[in-house]
Write a protein that holds these residues in place. Sequence first.
Motif, short mmCIF file in Angstrom:
data_model
loop_
_atom_site.label_atom_id
_atom_site.label_comp_id
_atom_site.label_asym_id
_atom_site.label_seq_id
_atom_site.Cartn_x
_atom_site.Cartn_y
_atom_site.Cartn_z
N ASP A 140 0.94 -1.23 -0.09
CA ASP A 140 -0.05 0.02 0.19
C ASP A 140 0.94 1.25 -0.17
O ASP A 140 1.93 0.95 0.11
CB ASP A 140 -0.87 0.06 1.16
N ASN A 141 0.21 2.44 -0.14
CA ASN A 141 0.97 3.55 -0.38
C ASN A 141 1.24 3.94 1.21
O ASN A 141 0.59 5.38 1.45
CB ASN A 141 0.45 4.58 -1.30
N TYR A 142 2.50 3.90 1.82
CA TYR A 142 2.84 4.35 3.21
C TYR A 142 3.92 5.50 2.80
O TYR A 142 5.01 5.18 2.95
CB TYR A 142 3.45 3.16 3.92
N GLN A 144 3.38 8.23 4.44
CA GLN A 144 3.41 9.03 5.76
C GLN A 144 4.63 10.05 5.81
O GLN A 144 4.41 11.38 6.24
CB GLN A 144 3.20 8.45 7.11
N GLU A 173 -5.83 3.70 4.54
CA GLU A 173 -4.63 4.42 3.37
C GLU A 173 -4.85 5.96 3.29
O GLU A 173 -3.88 6.57 3.10
CB GLU A 173 -4.93 3.68 2.28
N ARG A 176 -3.75 7.75 7.70
CA ARG A 176 -2.34 7.62 8.17
C ARG A 176 -1.80 8.72 7.32
O ARG A 176 -0.54 9.59 7.96
CB ARG A 176 -1.74 6.44 7.97
N TRP A 262 4.02 9.60 -4.23
CA TRP A 262 4.54 7.99 -4.07
C TRP A 262 5.26 7.63 -5.21
O TRP A 262 4.76 8.09 -6.45
CB TRP A 262 2.81 7.57 -4.11
N GLY A 286 4.84 -2.92 1.56
CA GLY A 286 4.27 -1.53 2.24
C GLY A 286 5.84 -0.64 2.57
O GLY A 286 5.62 0.30 2.40
N SER A 289 7.58 1.92 0.18
CA SER A 289 6.94 3.16 0.10
C SER A 289 7.37 4.18 0.90
O SER A 289 7.23 5.28 0.93
CB SER A 289 5.41 3.29 0.17
N PHE A 290 8.23 3.83 1.88
CA PHE A 290 8.89 4.64 3.00
C PHE A 290 9.74 5.43 2.17
O PHE A 290 10.45 5.09 1.42
CB PHE A 290 9.36 3.94 3.86
N ILE A 332 2.59 6.15 12.32
CA ILE A 332 1.39 5.57 11.34
C ILE A 332 0.38 5.42 12.29
O ILE A 332 0.13 4.58 13.17
CB ILE A 332 2.04 4.30 10.85
N ASP A 334 -3.67 4.95 11.85
CA ASP A 334 -4.92 4.38 10.80
C ASP A 334 -6.18 4.97 11.40
O ASP A 334 -7.10 4.63 10.82
CB ASP A 334 -4.73 3.01 10.44
#
Length: 340
Positions: A140-142, A144, A173, A176, A262, A286, A289-290, A332, A334
Amino acid sequence: MHESKVTGAISRRAFLGSTVAVGALASLLPLKAHAQEPLKVAGIYTVPVEQQWVSRIHIAALAAQERGDIEYTYSENTANTDYPRVMREYAEGGYDLIVGEIFGVEAEAREVAAEYPEVAFLMGSSFKEDPAIANLAVFDNYIQDASYLSGIIAGALSESGNIGMVGGFPIPEVNRLMHAFMAGAREMNPDVTFQVSFIGSWFDPPKAKETAYAMIENGADLLYAERFGVSDAAKEKGILAIGNVIDTQADYPDTVAASALWHFEPTLDKAIAEVMAGTFTAADYGIYSFMKEGGCSLAPLGTFEGKIPQAALDLVAEREAAIKDGSFTVEINDEEPKSS
């Protein structure tokens, strides 16, 4: 992020229970290693590839194809009811890696993956990987980290200390990223307040625009544009906006001051390498994506070069370096964000 994410909301316990039996088969056979010829990769998307969330996957796949790593094809506007069928068609068609988003068909998609243990599946999901289905990894698009940095800029630019935030649905999603943005804004102004609203759609620019208008009427002088339509309202009313996932400053040069971007390339490239080596397995992608993995960034300042307070730029640089070296971690969260 889009409408498929909210259909098929199921409890984690019920979901996991439904996949144990079908997953047993997929755990028996490891994926085979591939020679150096390009992998056959298929993308399955429930919206057009121009939609911001999906566009990031599509762009990464096109880049991998351009450098010769993969042969890429895709299906867009695939209804949730058709999704398992399209998965099967690509699996039967000899594709090595299938990429997509199964937020609205979690259980059904995992059943299909279990039927084709020699095909790798990399799927956007609200749930974690299941070791019993060894050929399906999730992501997923983490982003943050980048959202937090964009919040620092927002907190410095908002003169009223009243920021409006318009989202699609209050799901993890989205939540966050909003929380990270809010935390960044508070770094510059601990007294900042937020108006938070969700429009109940992933693509309804007129509704997003009307919601943003109401926030402006209620004192907001800067908007967080999680959905299309928000920046239009900001432009028309002469206030600023912060973008999400993609950079829209070219379309709003006097409005969009910053954006959290992203980058799906690290996620996809990791999966390609694992499939090539025959080591692809159930995992949570995930983390790619950091920011420290190159999965997200703050967009270039562009037209706002020289317009951001130096104190904010200094803090952004400090925090970005700390995020990348691991000495600072963006929380994070949610949970659904609320108005102040």
